[in-house]
Design a protein around this motif. Structure first.
Motif, short mmCIF file in Angstrom:
data_model
loop_
_atom_site.label_atom_id
_atom_site.label_comp_id
_atom_site.label_asym_id
_atom_site.label_seq_id
_atom_site.Cartn_x
_atom_site.Cartn_y
_atom_site.Cartn_z
N LYS A 14 40.65 56.06 35.89
CA LYS A 14 39.90 57.27 35.52
C LYS A 14 40.69 58.53 35.86
N LYS A 15 41.31 58.51 37.03
CA LYS A 15 42.13 59.66 37.45
C LYS A 15 43.23 59.93 36.41
N LEU A 16 43.88 58.85 35.96
CA LEU A 16 44.97 59.01 34.99
C LEU A 16 44.45 59.55 33.67
N ARG A 17 43.34 58.98 33.23
CA ARG A 17 42.76 59.41 31.94
C ARG A 17 42.35 60.88 31.98
N ASP A 18 41.68 61.26 33.10
CA ASP A 18 41.05 62.59 33.15
C ASP A 18 42.00 63.72 33.49
N HIS A 19 43.14 63.40 34.08
CA HIS A 19 44.00 64.48 34.59
C HIS A 19 44.55 65.34 33.45
N LYS A 20 44.45 66.63 33.65
CA LYS A 20 44.85 67.55 32.57
C LYS A 20 46.29 68.05 32.72
N GLY A 21 46.73 68.24 33.95
CA GLY A 21 48.04 68.87 34.17
C GLY A 21 49.20 67.87 34.17
N ASN A 22 50.32 68.31 34.74
CA ASN A 22 51.51 67.46 34.81
C ASN A 22 51.35 66.37 35.86
N ILE A 67 58.11 66.57 47.76
CA ILE A 67 57.22 66.24 46.65
C ILE A 67 55.95 67.10 46.71
N ALA A 68 55.51 67.36 47.95
CA ALA A 68 54.30 68.19 48.12
C ALA A 68 54.49 69.60 47.58
N GLN A 69 55.77 70.04 47.54
CA GLN A 69 56.06 71.40 47.04
C GLN A 69 56.20 71.45 45.53
N GLU A 70 56.35 70.28 44.89
CA GLU A 70 56.57 70.26 43.43
C GLU A 70 55.30 70.74 42.71
N GLU A 71 55.50 71.12 41.44
CA GLU A 71 54.37 71.71 40.70
C GLU A 71 53.30 70.69 40.30
N GLU A 72 53.67 69.40 40.17
CA GLU A 72 52.71 68.41 39.69
C GLU A 72 51.52 68.28 40.64
N GLU A 73 50.35 68.12 40.03
CA GLU A 73 49.15 68.02 40.87
C GLU A 73 48.62 66.60 41.00
N LEU A 74 49.17 65.72 40.17
CA LEU A 74 48.85 64.30 40.36
C LEU A 74 50.16 63.55 40.57
N LEU A 75 50.24 62.84 41.69
CA LEU A 75 51.45 62.10 42.04
C LEU A 75 51.11 60.62 42.06
#
Ligand SMILES: [Mn+2]
Length: 379
Positions: A14-22, A67-75
């Motif tokens: 669900k997390k993968l499906r719903d995530h909008k950002g990078n 990695i915590a500093q990178e722009e992506e919000e889902l890792l």
């Protein structure tokens, strides 16, 4: 049952499906991690997500901080992260980011209850009552997560098995536990071919006589370590040793020829029974152990992205190139050991002419994550 895992993977799906950002995938550099990365790559591509990936040898605290500093919000961590979930919580979740861990290593935190939260989904067979050592690899876990996302992802099943093979989860030709169920699925889907055959090293990559002479366990009288004896055996089975000028591999033989070879070996009282195993052949013609060795080699050579490319694009020219390069690296490493016999800092083990076979063997014998100093130096 794989169905349990697919059910339990639903929150991550669900997390993968719903995530909008990078999204960023972080994978481990061995064959299992590279296959898990390729699976996650396909899952996200099919969901039409924006994503990138990186492959790490290890996940140190400084990596987690970076990695915590990178722009992506889902890792999404694959084949890595279970042992570092405390660091992930400390550095990443505190930055308001989302995390999925799809791994099979021993988790740092034992109780699942204290583990998965709204922002962190931690998929690990140990939490679900399965053995992560033999029953399933990270590629397998990630594959089942893919099935939870969309059953269309069933066509990624071979990656799960290449990964499991890389982590030495196949024992004497057979997958166990959840892997066995996944293997059945792969055979049914015609993604992989399974048949009984001679389980010799180099089935698709070495001249047949070499595969035979490298067979030392069990010992083949007059053939082990004896190339002319091996050639004699092939000839006495009535099998052409060359085809269009080049040596044939065991995989080049048709089933009748392989049967003739087996019958001739029986006649010579060779312990054939010990060599008969299930042989799994991928759609691209490679035997699964050999293909997994090549993918693993990409990581060992410091070029794990090439492994992902080989898998995603079925780039067999690149696979061949990597295989040759890795062969040269092994040879030069062996020379290094030979030249440094007197050096006490070089851990040395007696080897014979079957170096390749022995090294391959050693890799097989060393379970995931238990490299010793010698193995690191050689490979
Ligand atoms: Mn693994």
């Amino acid at each position: 049952m794989v169905e349990d895992i697919i059910d339990r993977a639903e929150p991550a799906a669900k997390k993968l499906r719903d995530h909008k950002g990078n999204i960023r995938i972080i994978g481990q550099y061995d064959a299992d991690g590279i296959n898990a990365t390729a699976i996650m790559y396909k899952i996200l591509e099919r969901l039409d997500k924006n994503f990138s990936y990186e492959i790490l040898k290890q996940l140190y605290e400084e990596d987690v901080e970076r990695i915590a500093q990178e722009e992506e919000e889902l890792l999404v961590f694959v084949d890595i992260g279970s042992g570092q979930s405390d660091l992930i919580k400390e550095h990443i979740l505190t930055k308001n980011k989302q995390v999925i861990i799809s791994d099979h290593h021993d988790p740092a935190v034992t109780a699942e209850e204290s583990e998965s939260t709204e922002d962190l989904v931690h998929l690990n067979p140990h939490y679900l009552g399965y053995d992560g050592g033999e029953a399933i690899s990270a590629a397998g876990m990630t594959y089942l997560l893919g099935k939870a996302v969309d059953t269309q992802n069933t066509d990624l099943v071979h990656y799960a098995l290449i990964g499991a093979t890389g982590d030495v989860q196949k024992q004497e030709g057979e997958f166990l536990g959840l892997n066995q169920q996944i293997a059945e699925e792969a055979v049914e889907e015609n993604m992989i071919e399974r048949r009984k055959g001679l389980d010799l090293y180099g089935r698709t990559t070495k001249p047949l006589q070499k595969s035979l002479m490298y067979t030392t366990d069990p010992h083949l009288d007059g053939v082990s370590n004896n190339e002319s004896g091996a050639i004699q055996l092939v000839k006495s089975a009535g099998i052409e040793i060359r085809q269009k000028g080049s040596f044939r591999t065991l995989a080049d033989l048709n089933p009748e020829e392989e049967k003739k070879l087996i019958d001739t070996m029986i006649k010579h009282a060779h312990p054939v029974q010990e060599l008969l195993n299930n042989v799994y052949t991928l759609e691209n013609g490679y035997e699964i152990d050999e293909f997994s060795t090549i993918i693993n080699a990409c990581g060992r050579l410091g070029e794990p992205r090439k492994g992902v490319k080989i898998l995603l694009e079925n780039d067999l020219d690149l696979a061949e190139k990597i295989s040759r390069k890795y062969g040269r690296k092994i040879s030069s490493s062996l020379r290094y050991v030979e030249d440094n016999k007197q050096n006490e800092e070089v851990v040395y083990e007696e080897t014979d002419r079957c170096n390749r076979r022995k090294l391959q063997y050693r890799r097989r014998l060393h379970r995931h994550g238990s490299n010793n100093q010698h193995e690191q130096r050689i490979l």
